[in-house]
Design a protein around this motif. Structure first.
Motif, short mmCIF file in Angstrom:
data_model
loop_
_atom_site.label_atom_id
_atom_site.label_comp_id
_atom_site.label_asym_id
_atom_site.label_seq_id
_atom_site.Cartn_x
_atom_site.Cartn_y
_atom_site.Cartn_z
N LYS A 20 80.46 71.22 103.74
CA LYS A 20 81.42 71.91 102.62
C LYS A 20 80.97 71.86 101.30
N VAL A 21 81.21 72.80 100.41
CA VAL A 21 80.89 73.01 99.00
C VAL A 21 81.99 73.25 98.01
N ASP A 22 82.42 72.17 97.32
CA ASP A 22 83.49 72.57 96.39
C ASP A 22 82.95 73.10 95.02
N ILE A 23 83.80 74.17 94.78
CA ILE A 23 83.21 74.53 93.37
C ILE A 23 84.26 75.01 92.55
N SER A 24 84.45 74.48 91.11
CA SER A 24 85.45 75.01 90.34
C SER A 24 84.74 76.01 89.39
N PHE A 25 85.37 77.08 89.20
CA PHE A 25 84.85 78.26 88.25
C PHE A 25 85.79 79.05 87.66
N GLU A 26 85.62 79.52 86.64
CA GLU A 26 86.15 80.44 85.72
C GLU A 26 85.99 81.87 86.26
N GLU A 27 87.00 82.37 86.82
CA GLU A 27 86.92 83.62 87.43
C GLU A 27 86.73 84.89 86.75
N ASP A 28 87.09 84.66 85.45
CA ASP A 28 86.89 85.82 84.33
C ASP A 28 85.27 85.87 83.81
N LYS A 29 84.78 84.90 84.33
CA LYS A 29 83.12 84.68 83.77
C LYS A 29 82.16 84.72 85.21
N VAL A 30 82.48 84.50 86.14
CA VAL A 30 81.71 84.50 87.31
C VAL A 30 82.53 84.77 88.63
N ILE A 69 78.58 83.68 93.29
CA ILE A 69 78.42 82.29 93.90
C ILE A 69 77.95 82.41 95.22
N LYS A 70 78.44 83.24 96.03
CA LYS A 70 78.13 83.18 97.56
C LYS A 70 76.84 83.88 97.58
N GLU A 71 76.55 84.71 96.78
CA GLU A 71 74.89 85.34 96.81
C GLU A 71 74.08 84.25 96.39
N THR A 72 74.35 83.46 95.53
CA THR A 72 73.37 82.65 95.13
C THR A 72 73.04 81.44 95.98
N ILE A 73 73.93 81.11 96.68
CA ILE A 73 73.97 80.32 97.84
C ILE A 73 73.04 80.93 98.94
N ASP A 74 73.24 81.88 99.31
CA ASP A 74 72.74 82.81 100.30
C ASP A 74 71.15 83.02 99.71
N GLN A 92 69.30 80.97 98.30
CA GLN A 92 68.73 79.78 98.61
C GLN A 92 68.53 79.49 100.13
N GLY A 93 68.98 80.24 100.73
CA GLY A 93 68.48 80.04 102.46
C GLY A 93 69.69 79.58 103.06
N TYR A 94 70.90 79.74 102.67
CA TYR A 94 72.11 78.94 103.75
C TYR A 94 73.10 80.02 103.87
N ASP A 95 73.73 79.96 104.93
CA ASP A 95 74.46 80.75 105.45
C ASP A 95 76.16 80.17 105.05
N ILE A 96 76.71 81.10 104.65
CA ILE A 96 78.21 80.96 104.36
C ILE A 96 79.23 81.38 105.51
N VAL A 97 79.80 80.65 106.22
CA VAL A 97 80.56 80.70 107.28
C VAL A 97 82.07 81.00 107.16
#
Lengths: 69, 69
Positions: B42-52, B57-62, B64-69
């Motif tokens: 699991k990856v916990d992320i706190s972000f400002e939705e008006d900025k990103v 975020i999901k594309e950035t993880i992808d 790096q070579g990892y799958d979001i399920v």
């Protein structure tokens, strides 16, 4: 005098681990070739024993956080 | 507006993977905090939705070579 050795290394789990072992060992002076086999946990190393000792190679792998078994 | 999301990510296996996800996501403008839990995937992320966006975020993880399920 070129030596060829295969070490059994525990804890390598992904491509980053492969890179960390191959890059750290590969840049030692006297190491001609290093190849990690991730599935088997084996590391093939070709090195010149008058330039670098097996002990230094093992320490380098250990320093990356992996255990030689 | 700060959002908190927990993603399920497959393929993270070691500390290098933790770093690659935390560093790549963490440097996105608008991400306040990112924490990888290796055992649970699991990856916990706190972000400002008006900025990103979550999509970026999901594309950035992808990337790096990892799958979001």
């Amino acid at each position: 005098m070129v030596n060829q050795v295969t070490l059994n290394v525990q804890g390598m789990s992904c491509g980053h681990c492969v890179s960390s072992v191959e890059n750290s060992v590969g840049k030692l002076d006297g190491v001609n070739e290093v190849k990690v086999h991730l599935e088997s946990g084996k590391v093939d190393i070709s090195f010149e024993e008058d330039k670098v000792s097996l002990e230094v190679i093992k320490e380098t792998i250990d320093d990356q956080g992996y255990d030689i078994v």
